[in-house]
Enzyme design. Sequence first.
Site, mmCIF file in Angstrom:
data_model
loop_
_atom_site.group_PDB
_atom_site.id
_atom_site.type_symbol
_atom_site.label_atom_id
_atom_site.label_comp_id
_atom_site.label_asym_id
_atom_site.label_seq_id
_atom_site.Cartn_x
_atom_site.Cartn_y
_atom_site.Cartn_z
ATOM 1 N N LYS A 147 1.642 -2.852 8.997
ATOM 2 C CA LYS A 147 2.861 -2.039 8.914
ATOM 3 C C LYS A 147 4.016 -2.888 9.395
ATOM 4 O O LYS A 147 3.942 -3.503 10.455
ATOM 5 C CB LYS A 147 2.743 -0.823 9.821
ATOM 6 C CG LYS A 147 1.813 0.230 9.292
ATOM 7 C CD LYS A 147 1.985 1.501 10.090
ATOM 8 C CE LYS A 147 0.993 2.536 9.632
ATOM 9 N NZ LYS A 147 1.171 3.813 10.332
ATOM 10 N N ARG B 289 -1.406 14.154 5.406
ATOM 11 C CA ARG B 289 -0.697 12.902 5.071
ATOM 12 C C ARG B 289 -0.830 11.870 6.183
ATOM 13 O O ARG B 289 -0.619 10.697 5.971
ATOM 14 C CB ARG B 289 0.788 13.176 4.775
ATOM 15 C CG ARG B 289 1.564 13.619 5.980
ATOM 16 C CD ARG B 289 3.022 13.902 5.761
ATOM 17 N NE ARG B 289 3.491 14.612 6.955
ATOM 18 C CZ ARG B 289 3.424 15.912 7.129
ATOM 19 N NH1 ARG B 289 2.973 16.673 6.141
ATOM 20 N NH2 ARG B 289 3.793 16.482 8.251
ATOM 21 N N ASN B 290 -1.162 12.329 7.384
ATOM 22 C CA ASN B 290 -1.290 11.418 8.517
ATOM 23 C C ASN B 290 -2.736 11.090 8.868
ATOM 24 O O ASN B 290 -3.012 10.607 9.960
ATOM 25 C CB ASN B 290 -0.549 11.985 9.730
ATOM 26 C CG ASN B 290 0.949 11.896 9.529
ATOM 27 O OD1 ASN B 290 1.416 11.008 8.818
ATOM 28 N ND2 ASN B 290 1.693 12.808 10.105
ATOM 29 N N ASP C 172 2.201 16.042 14.889
ATOM 30 C CA ASP C 172 2.453 15.878 13.458
ATOM 31 C C ASP C 172 1.131 15.736 12.722
ATOM 32 O O ASP C 172 0.989 14.876 11.858
ATOM 33 C CB ASP C 172 3.357 14.656 13.237
ATOM 34 C CG ASP C 172 3.936 14.623 11.824
ATOM 35 O OD1 ASP C 172 3.921 15.666 11.154
ATOM 36 O OD2 ASP C 172 4.379 13.542 11.396
ATOM 37 N N ASP D 264 -2.067 8.087 11.706
ATOM 38 C CA ASP D 264 -0.644 7.815 11.747
ATOM 39 C C ASP D 264 -0.022 8.459 12.959
ATOM 40 O O ASP D 264 -0.082 9.667 13.143
ATOM 41 C CB ASP D 264 0.023 8.337 10.477
ATOM 42 C CG ASP D 264 1.425 7.802 10.356
ATOM 43 O OD1 ASP D 264 1.840 7.011 11.217
ATOM 44 O OD2 ASP D 264 2.112 8.179 9.397
ATOM 45 N N LEU E 92 0.824 -1.219 0.000
ATOM 46 C CA LEU E 92 0.000 0.000 0.000
ATOM 47 C C LEU E 92 0.851 1.258 0.000
ATOM 48 O O LEU E 92 0.460 2.300 -0.499
ATOM 49 C CB LEU E 92 -0.893 0.032 1.257
ATOM 50 C CG LEU E 92 -2.027 -0.962 1.329
ATOM 51 C CD1 LEU E 92 -2.680 -0.922 2.703
ATOM 52 C CD2 LEU E 92 -3.065 -0.673 0.247
ATOM 53 N N GLY E 93 1.998 1.174 0.612
ATOM 54 C CA GLY E 93 2.850 2.363 0.696
ATOM 55 C C GLY E 93 4.067 2.066 1.537
ATOM 56 O O GLY E 93 4.294 0.945 1.978
ATOM 57 N N GLU E 94 4.845 3.117 1.707
ATOM 58 C CA GLU E 94 6.074 2.983 2.485
ATOM 59 C C GLU E 94 6.042 4.000 3.609
ATOM 60 O O GLU E 94 5.771 5.177 3.390
ATOM 61 C CB GLU E 94 7.281 3.262 1.567
ATOM 62 C CG GLU E 94 8.608 3.206 2.272
ATOM 63 C CD GLU E 94 9.474 2.044 1.793
ATOM 64 O OE1 GLU E 94 9.377 1.731 0.596
ATOM 65 O OE2 GLU E 94 10.201 1.473 2.620
ATOM 66 N N GLY E 95 6.272 3.540 4.832
ATOM 67 C CA GLY E 95 6.274 4.462 5.968
ATOM 68 C C GLY E 95 7.643 4.548 6.598
ATOM 69 O O GLY E 95 8.610 3.991 6.084
ATOM 70 N N ALA E 96 7.714 5.257 7.706
ATOM 71 C CA ALA E 96 9.005 5.444 8.375
ATOM 72 C C ALA E 96 9.524 4.135 8.952
ATOM 73 O O ALA E 96 10.719 3.880 8.989
ATOM 74 C CB ALA E 96 8.857 6.481 9.474
ATOM 75 N N PHE E 97 8.594 3.277 9.416
ATOM 76 C CA PHE E 97 9.002 1.995 9.988
ATOM 77 C C PHE E 97 9.423 1.007 8.911
ATOM 78 O O PHE E 97 10.322 0.216 9.085
ATOM 79 C CB PHE E 97 7.835 1.366 10.753
ATOM 80 C CG PHE E 97 7.632 1.932 12.131
ATOM 81 C CD1 PHE E 97 8.658 1.910 13.052
ATOM 82 C CD2 PHE E 97 6.415 2.466 12.503
ATOM 83 C CE1 PHE E 97 8.481 2.417 14.319
ATOM 84 C CE2 PHE E 97 6.226 2.970 13.771
ATOM 85 C CZ PHE E 97 7.263 2.947 14.681
ATOM 86 N N GLY E 98 8.679 1.007 7.839
ATOM 87 C CA GLY E 98 8.913 0.035 6.783
ATOM 88 C C GLY E 98 7.737 0.053 5.831
ATOM 89 O O GLY E 98 6.976 1.023 5.801
HETATM 90 P P1 ADP Z 1 4.464 5.407 8.741
HETATM 91 O O1 ADP Z 1 3.562 5.829 9.839
HETATM 92 O O2 ADP Z 1 5.293 4.249 9.134
HETATM 93 O O3 ADP Z 1 5.254 6.535 8.165
HETATM 94 P P2 ADP Z 1 2.216 5.521 7.048
HETATM 95 O O4 ADP Z 1 1.156 5.336 8.060
HETATM 96 O O5 ADP Z 1 2.444 6.909 6.576
HETATM 97 O O6 ADP Z 1 3.538 4.881 7.573
HETATM 98 O O7 ADP Z 1 1.897 4.627 5.810
HETATM 99 C C1 ADP Z 1 2.426 4.829 4.527
HETATM 100 C C2 ADP Z 1 1.315 4.756 3.507
HETATM 101 O O8 ADP Z 1 0.636 3.507 3.602
HETATM 102 C C3 ADP Z 1 0.256 5.827 3.726
HETATM 103 O O9 ADP Z 1 0.592 7.024 3.079
HETATM 104 C C4 ADP Z 1 -0.996 5.171 3.148
HETATM 105 O O10 ADP Z 1 -1.093 5.405 1.780
HETATM 106 C C5 ADP Z 1 -0.760 3.693 3.408
HETATM 107 N N1 ADP Z 1 -1.494 3.264 4.621
HETATM 108 C C6 ADP Z 1 -1.057 3.337 5.896
HETATM 109 N N2 ADP Z 1 -1.983 2.869 6.758
HETATM 110 C C7 ADP Z 1 -3.042 2.486 6.030
HETATM 111 C C8 ADP Z 1 -4.324 1.943 6.347
HETATM 112 N N3 ADP Z 1 -4.680 1.679 7.605
HETATM 113 N N4 ADP Z 1 -5.172 1.698 5.330
HETATM 114 C C9 ADP Z 1 -4.815 1.955 4.053
HETATM 115 N N5 ADP Z 1 -3.617 2.479 3.701
HETATM 116 C C10 ADP Z 1 -2.736 2.748 4.651
#
Ligand code: ADP
Length: 501
Positions: A269, A380-381, A376, A394, A242-248
Amino acid sequence: MSNWHWSSLLFCFLVPPTIVKLEEPARYHDTCILFTVRGSPLPTLRWFHDNKELTPNKYVHPDVDYYKDDIEGCLTFKNPTHFNNGNYTLEATNYLGVVTSSVHGHFLNMPFPDSVTAETPKPQEDAFGVFIAVGLATFACVILVILFLLINKYGRRSKFNIKGPGAVMNVEENSTSPLHHVNHGVISPCALDNGSDSVVIGLSRIPIIENPQYFRHGHNCSKPTTYVHHIKQRDIVLKRELGEGAFGKVFLAECYNLSPTKKMLVAVKTLKDLTLAARKDFQHEAELLTNLQHEHIVKFYGVCVDGDPLIMVFEYMKHGDLNKFLRAHGPDAMMLVDGQPLQTNGELGLVQMLQIASQIAAGMIYLASQHFVHRDLATRNCLVGNGLLVKIGDFGMSRDIYSTDYYRVGGHTMLPIRWMPPESIMYRKFTTESDVWSFGVILWEIFTYGKQPWFQLANNEVIECITQGRREPQQRLIIKDIQQKLFALMKAAPVYLDILG
Ligand code: ADP
């Protein structure tokens, strides 16, 4: 007429300018550089700040009284900040001559001293001072190492790793989590009702902010048990990224045995960095999320720690993050299929924008009631689900994918300055009120269909604009009142056909 009269007349009419007084800035009613200038005819005055002519504005302006043979006045500063630091030169001119005189003004320290040291070359003359400073620092380090060894040998660690009063650490530098519980402005983990909801944070060090669950139950210092739900690895079937976050990475997955209806879609995540510190952050975050339950906070189902990577399981929000969603539903958005425009997604209308905003406000009211400061808040969150359901989603920073939204300070600290109020930028003071400021920025994001705040400015210019704005936290509405206003606007707004499923 005697000679005395002649000279005094001459003195009255033909005197080159002199600056008889120019004092360093001092606080009277406002902060002020007091000055007195003589000359006949009375001189005209100009001010320079670091050799640049000062144009009077509401924050810095001269207040001047003209007398028969002198001018007395004050260069007045309203709430000066580090931007006002520097040399102030007064120039007095009449047709008999020009004089200048300077004073130095120091009002506040730079909020981010680390980030500028690299750019400020040290003059040669400072070499000796640097030598002494390095010597002293080395000496201090040796003492610290000895102390550390002694403490390690004789000191006892708290059972629950709660730091004692006054413990400080670079939370920003080390923690991946921006969600912090504000312990009523008190660092001691036991104190509960101590008035203000804010914690004043030093320029580069931040008092340690504890997991809220240590404080929620009772007045003792022991950590109440938070039962984080554990999910088995074999019950999680990954479907797609779905995407990339700070954790992975974040994946869409099917999860079995979570609900009575056998399997359900979830977002998982993953934690890529398996250092001990990262594992601790993970555990903290999981405990914290377990205890945050509200219809406008994303649901947390539990963790999976059977294998590598570690996993957090959340409810799946079909439309992803709100920033992407806003951009996809703006006037310029197009659905592209094989690079070809296919159709627009349908533009958001006023009522829908207000609905989005009031749902975030509802989540924030809940966070404030739990004495959480998010730090924060940004589109985006937030996450968007079916039927325009919006949740704050987030609590770890999305620094990787939205890296340009963060400003690197010194070594590791990344701050979302475009969403931060003056007091957070200048003093790292994060409060419920600073979250309200971020909510104001969220409103701007919503109504611009996801544009980046201050997009036309570089980070240092953004800092300058925000800190010159000086809107005090006390002048901000509380989030509950903002939500009421949003409801009133929604009632007044014309209803459009619902275009979103
Ligand atoms: P992190 O908190 O580790 O930085 P994110 O929460 O920003 O990660 O997640 C990265 C991306 O993954 C988001 O921008 C979103 O597009 C997708 N994503 C995260 N959580 C969900 C969720 N619960 N449902 C659908 N997509 C999600």
